[in-house]
Each structure stands twice: as structure tokens, then as C-alpha cells.
Design an enzyme around this catalytic site. Structure first.
Site, PDB file in Angstrom:
ATOM      1  N   GLY A  24    -104.299  66.152 -49.581  1.00  0.00           N
ATOM      2  CA  GLY A  24    -103.183  67.166 -50.337  1.00  0.00           C
ATOM      3  C   GLY A  24    -102.018  66.683 -51.326  1.00  0.00           C
ATOM      4  O   GLY A  24    -101.540  66.061 -50.879  1.00  0.00           O
ATOM      5  N   SER A  25    -101.074  67.418 -51.211  1.00  0.00           N
ATOM      6  CA  SER A  25     -99.835  67.497 -51.564  1.00  0.00           C
ATOM      7  C   SER A  25     -99.100  67.178 -50.949  1.00  0.00           C
ATOM      8  O   SER A  25     -97.972  66.870 -51.510  1.00  0.00           O
ATOM      9  CB  SER A  25     -99.395  69.221 -52.303  1.00  0.00           C
ATOM     10  N   THR A  26     -99.132  66.915 -49.512  1.00  0.00           N
ATOM     11  CA  THR A  26     -98.384  66.651 -48.491  1.00  0.00           C
ATOM     12  C   THR A  26     -98.290  65.049 -48.745  1.00  0.00           C
ATOM     13  O   THR A  26     -97.065  64.575 -48.283  1.00  0.00           O
ATOM     14  CB  THR A  26     -99.408  67.030 -47.142  1.00  0.00           C
ATOM     15  N   GLU A  66     -99.924  76.309 -54.856  1.00  0.00           N
ATOM     16  CA  GLU A  66    -100.195  74.753 -54.484  1.00  0.00           C
ATOM     17  C   GLU A  66    -101.188  74.915 -55.213  1.00  0.00           C
ATOM     18  O   GLU A  66    -102.553  74.767 -55.811  1.00  0.00           O
ATOM     19  CB  GLU A  66     -99.968  74.478 -52.737  1.00  0.00           C
TER      20      GLU A  66
END
EC number: 3.4.16.4
Length: 599
Positions: A302-304, A595
């Protein structure tokens, strides 16, 4: 009369005794033959077939006996024992001899806590053997009580059993040994040769009852197992275990993992998973519970992953931290595929793509780079290959080769979909950003020679750390990862659980961060699967990071930054929470816990 006389003479002639000389010859001949037979037999035994009969005799009286050795102790980095071997006794029997005294079998079965019929049947099946374990790994007192019964053919043997003082807290890292004290999983398996040593062998004479009556010779000297000091800090391990377990219970999640790395050395200070198991009582344990998910299981990050996308963007020279990115109107359609943000972020800069976690911004930035360049940067950070930590069964993750990236794939990979990583890989990548752009393979061994290598320019790494700091203060979404008196840099992430051909309505909450951001010492990654209610990484995983690291920096005496932190309290089960805080310069900042999770 003559006829009668002749008959009498015949009878007398028949009754006449044999010649003594003849008898002597016969006797001598018989003695000679017997002597010759004995001589031949003696020559056969002593010369012709000497080795055969010697072996047969030795087989009945000489035995090669193992000399048991203790397995090496595993210590944590501070010298606390994590795995120790304790002496135990195992009861064994000579089935043939014991069956000759079948009336004592019931007595033995009762003393050993076994079923009499089952024991008798096993003895019958092994009646042609001389050795059979009755019961293994008894404490010495219980074994002595059985031996005092003086049951024919029953003896004991010294062995060692592995004991894990921390139980399930560190079970996945250590693994366990089998009943023969051989490593089966985890570090016990990875370092089995080092820990196990080598049994010795001695040759002894035993009597008919199986008792040793004489030591003949030492065939091989015993080599005790060597001790192993691992990088794990038991104190931090316990903190991570406690907070991860509490988070799973609070959010009714199915599983989770946390990894903490020491940035300067690459040493793994903590690695925990839930659910766990007790290695001291591992019978009937679900095999899935034994899996070290932090190393063997992969997730879409994901956004990491945006931190590495922006690293590639800065390295390309086309983007700077304050280069504007237009994310209006909150969606971006690419070859029929719509990428969206939860809210329209409007015109932001590259730093804002990290701060607000904009999928649209990450996708648009990715489209300005070549796929080969993006792949190269991701691969340099260790994605798509095993970390080299040496843990058995480690997954290399999945990073598709660049030539298979279409425009849509390149865009989705930019915000962490279409690529899979392990929690340890993600921690390794963030540790490289924390370490000035130098990647160091994680290690489980304290003080291991672990050289690093440059993967990105130190200035780019420093810029990324500054960008990631904005996530932990308003208006960033990672405020719950904040640590009092320390600067924290990190990134939240939320992804969906992938299944064949699509995604489930189940979520994975992630947080990856470092502390202190001014001079990073620790990197931590938290991954929680299938939380119920609130599922965003900012609300589920970030608080775990904050609670564990707050105590970890204290235990390690990490100097504080002495900065004022922002703290917000989010209502339970809220997906979006916005609070207003007064910034130091009097400006109003907005905290955003959202998120971006693609549909």
C-alpha cells in the site's frame, strides 16, 4: 562224539578274546581322529574364521554407546537465556528380555503411565531388537522410580530436552527442536550444526542384563554444542509482543507482525507474530501458528511504498520536494482504469504526496519516469529478493520485472499494489533510508560482519526522512505514531487482501517508521491483517509503533530530540477523524487520519 567235539571247538574259538594289540590300535586311531578334528576345529576358529567369531562375540558383549552432549544455549543480546537444554532421562528396554518376564509388563506400564496392552504389542513387534524406548524425556526422579522396580531388561539413558523460558513471546524466531534435539524451524534449524555439537562414542562391555561392566575405549570424543548470541533484545521483543497482541484483540484482527531493526548495524532487535504458540508444549499446535509471518508471508504494502516511489522521482532529477503536483479533481483515469483519492487534495507538492498519501499524485509522478528506472530503484532497496538474513523459508517477495509493466501497472505499483513484500523487507528498505541511503542486510546474530552498500544518494535519503516527518504531525495521518520528545518519520499504509483475480473486502493495516528522525537509531514495521471496524494503518498499526518505540528508546538510552509533539485522540471505529491543533507559529493545521485504499 566227534561231531559234538567239533561243535564245541567252534564255540570256544568264537569266545576267544580279541588281540589286545588290535584294540590298542583301534583306540589310538579313534583318539587320533578326534585330536585331528579338534586341531582342525581350533585352526578354523583361531585362524580361518577368527574375525567372524570375534565379531560375533563382540556383538554379544561389546557395544558402541553414544555419549550425549548438551545443545548450545541461545542468548539474547544482553546475555539473557532464550533457549537452554536441561538433562532428562529416557527409559528403554530389551524387548526380548522383557518379554521373558511378561508378568512385569503391567508393573512397568503403570509406572510409566502407558497402556499395558499397547506396550506389550509394541514389544512383541520389536522382539527381534535389543533396544526400544519405553518413555523419553522424564525428569530424573521419575526415571529413578521406574528403575527401582528392578524390572529385567529395563534401563535408562541420559538425554537433553530444550526449554524456552520466554515461551510464545519469541517462539517464531527461535523455532524449536524435535525429541532428538535437532532443530526443526527458526534459528534452531538455521544454526543447528553450530548449536548441536557432535555426540561422542565409547565402546563398552555389557553383561547379559545390559548393564555396563567395563569401558573398553573412547571411539570419538564428544564435542558439546556452541552457544549462540542473537541480536534479539528480550525486553523490546516483549514490548512488541504485548502491544501487537493487544492491538489484535482491540481490533478483532486475524493476525499481525512487527519487526524492529537497529539502523547502524542491521541487527533485528525484535520480531513478533500473532497468533503465536508455546514451543515448550507444541503438541497439537496448528502448523499455521508456527509460521514466522514476518519473514515468510507477503503483503501488498500500500502507501508505505510511496517513499520509494518518491526516492526514484528525486533521483530522476525531474522532481524536487516542493515541485507542485496537481491531483484535481481527486481522480486520475489511465487507459480506462480510474485511480482515486478519498478527497480531492488539489494542488500539492511532492512532499504533500507523502503527507496526504495521494494515490493520484504518486501515479502521476510515476508516469514521468521510465519503468526501468523505477524497477531499478525498488530492486536496489531489496524488493523482489530475499534479505539474506538466513532465516529458513524466507520469501523473496514479488516485484514483477520492468518489461511486464504497462502504464497502469506502473501507476499502481507506485502506490503499493501489484508488488508484494515481507514485513522484514519493508523494514530493510526503510532502514536504508534511515541509514543515509545505505542498505544493510538484516541479521539475527549480534556482532555479525554485516557490510552495507549504497543504494541511493544520501541527500535523497535525508530529503525522504524530512518528508516522512510530515506524516507524524498535522496534517499528516500518522500522528498516533508520535513519541514524546522525539522526532518520528514514517508512513502509514492500507491495502486490500489479494485473492486470485482480485481483492477481498478485507484490509491490511501497515505502518513503517524510524526514530529519532534527526539521527535514526530504530526502524519499525507493523502489519495487521483483517482488522474489524477501523482498518486504516493510521488508526490500527501506527499506535502500536508509537507505544513500542516510546519504551524502546528509553531502554536503549537513545538521546531525545526534546521537541514538542502533536497528539490526537481518535474516536474508536472512526475511519476519518479531523481535529484542529494550534501550530507553533499560530497557524491552524488539520489532522487527517484517512488512508487511500483503491476500490
Amino acid at each position: 562224539m566227534r561231531r559234538a567235539s567239533r561243535g564245541s571247538d567252534a564255540v570256544n574259538q568264537r569266545m576267544k578274546p580279541a588281540n589286545p594289540r588290535t584294540r590298542l590300535y583301534v583306540v589310538l586311531l579313534m583318539l587320533g581322529l578326534a585330536s585331528s578334528a579338534l586341531v582342525v576345529r581350533a585352526v578354523d576358529l583361531q585362524v580361518v574364521r577368527k574375525d567372524f567369531y570375534q565379531e560375533q562375540g563382540d556383538a554379544r558383549y561389546l557395544r558402541d554407546i553414544d555419549i550425549p552432549v548438551s545443545r548450545g544455549t541461545i542468548f539474547d543480546r544482553n546475555g539473557e537465556p532464550l533457549a537452554v537444554s536441561t538433562p532428562v532421562e529416557s527409559i528403554w528396554a530389551n524387548p526380548m528380555e522383557l518379554l521373558e518376564h511378561a508378568d512385569r509388563i503391567s508393573e512397568l506400564a503403570n509406572a510409566a503411565g502407558l497402556d499395558e496392552e499397547s506396550l506389550k504389542q509394541r514389544l512383541i513387534e520389536r522382539s527381534d531388537k535389543e533396544f526400544y524406548y519405553i518413555k523419553r524425556h522424564l525428569n530424573p526422579d521419575d526415571a529413578q522410580a521406574i528403575l527401582k522396580l528392578n524390572i529385567p531388561g529395563v534401563s535408562s539413558q541420559r538425554e537433553f530436552r530444550r526449554y524456552y523460558p520466554s515461551g510464545e513471546v519469541i517462539a517464531h524466531v527461535l523455532g524449536y527442536t524435535n525429541i532428538d534435539d535437532h532443530g526443526q524451524e527458526g534459528l534452531e534449524l538455521a544454526f543447528d550444526h553450530w548449536l548441536a555439537g557432535e555426540k561422542g562414542i565409547k565402546r563398552v562391555i555389557r553383561d547379559r542384563l545390559g548393564h555396563e561392566v567395563e569401558n573398553v575405549e573412547l571411539v570419538r570424543e564428544a564435542q558439546p554444542g556452541r552457544d549462540l548470541t542473537v541480536s534479539i533484545d528480550r525486553r523490546i521483543q516483549y514490548l512488541a509482543y504485548r502491544e501487537l497482541k493487544a492491538a489484535l484483540q482491540e481490533h478483532h484482527a486475524s493476525s499481525g507482525s512487527m519487526v524492529i531493526l537497529d539502523v547502524p548495524t542491521g541487527e533485528i532487535l525484535a520480531m513478533v507474530n500473532q497468533p503465536s504458540f508455546n514451543p515448550n508444549a507444541r503438541s497439537n499446535v496448528d502448523p499455521a501458528y508456527r509460521r514466522n509471518r514476518a519473514v515468510t508471508d507477503v503483503v501488498e504494502p500500500g502507501s508505505t511504498m510511496k517513499a520509494f516511489t518518491i526516492s526514484a522521482a528525486l533521483e530522476s532529477g525531474k522532481w524536487k520536494p516542493h515541485t507542485p503536483v496537481d491531483t484535481s479533481p481527486g481522480t486520475y483515469t489511465l487507459y480506462g482504469h480510474t485511480i482515486s483519492d478519498v478527497h480531492n487534495k488539489g494542488l500539492i507538492d511532492v512532499t504533500g504526496v507523502i503527507t496526504y498519501s495521494s494515490n493520484v499524485g504518486a501515479a502521476k509522478i510515476a508516469q514521468t519516469m521510465t519503468r526501468d528506472h523505477m524497477y531499478d530503484v525498488f530492486h536496489r532497496f531489496g524488493f523482489g529478493e530475499a534479505t539474506g538474513c538466513g532465516f529458513p523459508g524466507e520469501s523473496p517477495g514479488y516485484l514483477p520485472i520492468a518489461k511486464n509493466w504497462g502504464p497502469v501497472e506502473q501507476a499502481t505499483i507506485a502506490y503499493g499494489y501489484g508488488v508484494s513484500v515481507t514485513p522484514l523487507q519493508l523494514a530493510q528498505g526503510y532502514a536504508a533510508l534511515a541509514n543515509g541511503g545505505r542498505l544493510r542486510s538484516p541479521t539475527f546474530v549480534k556482532g555479525a560482519q554485516n557490510p552495507d552498500r549504497a543504494v541511493i544518494d544520501p541527500q535523497i535519503a535525508a530529503s525522504l526522512r524530512t518528508m516522512l516527518e510530515t506524516v507524524i504531525v498535522p496534517p499528516g495521518g500518522g500522528i498516533k505514531a508520535a513519541i514524546r520528545n522525539y522526532l518520528v518519520a514514517g508512513k502509514t499504509g492500507t491495502s486490500r487482501t489479494a485473492i486470485g483475480g482480485g481483492y477481498q473486502k478485507k484490509y491490511i493495516s501497515l505502518f513503517a517508521g524510524m526514530v529519532p528522525a534527526s539521527n535514526p537509531r530504530l526502524v519499525g514495521v507493523v502489519v495487521i491483517h483483517d482488522p474489524q471496524g477501523a482498518f486504516y494503518g493510521a488508526l490500527v498499526s501506527a499506535p502500536v509503533f508509537g507505544k513500542v518505540m516510546q519504551e524502546a528508546v528509553r531502554l536503549l538510552d537513545v538521546p531525545p530530540d526534546n521537541v514538542q509533539n502533536w497528539y490526537t485522540a481518535a474516536p474508536e471505529n472512526a475511519h476519518t477523524v479531523r481535529t484542529t491543533r494550534q501550530a507553533p507559529d499560530g497557524a491552524t493545521e488539520e489532522s487527517n487520519y484517512e488512508e487511500e485504499v483503491p476500490e
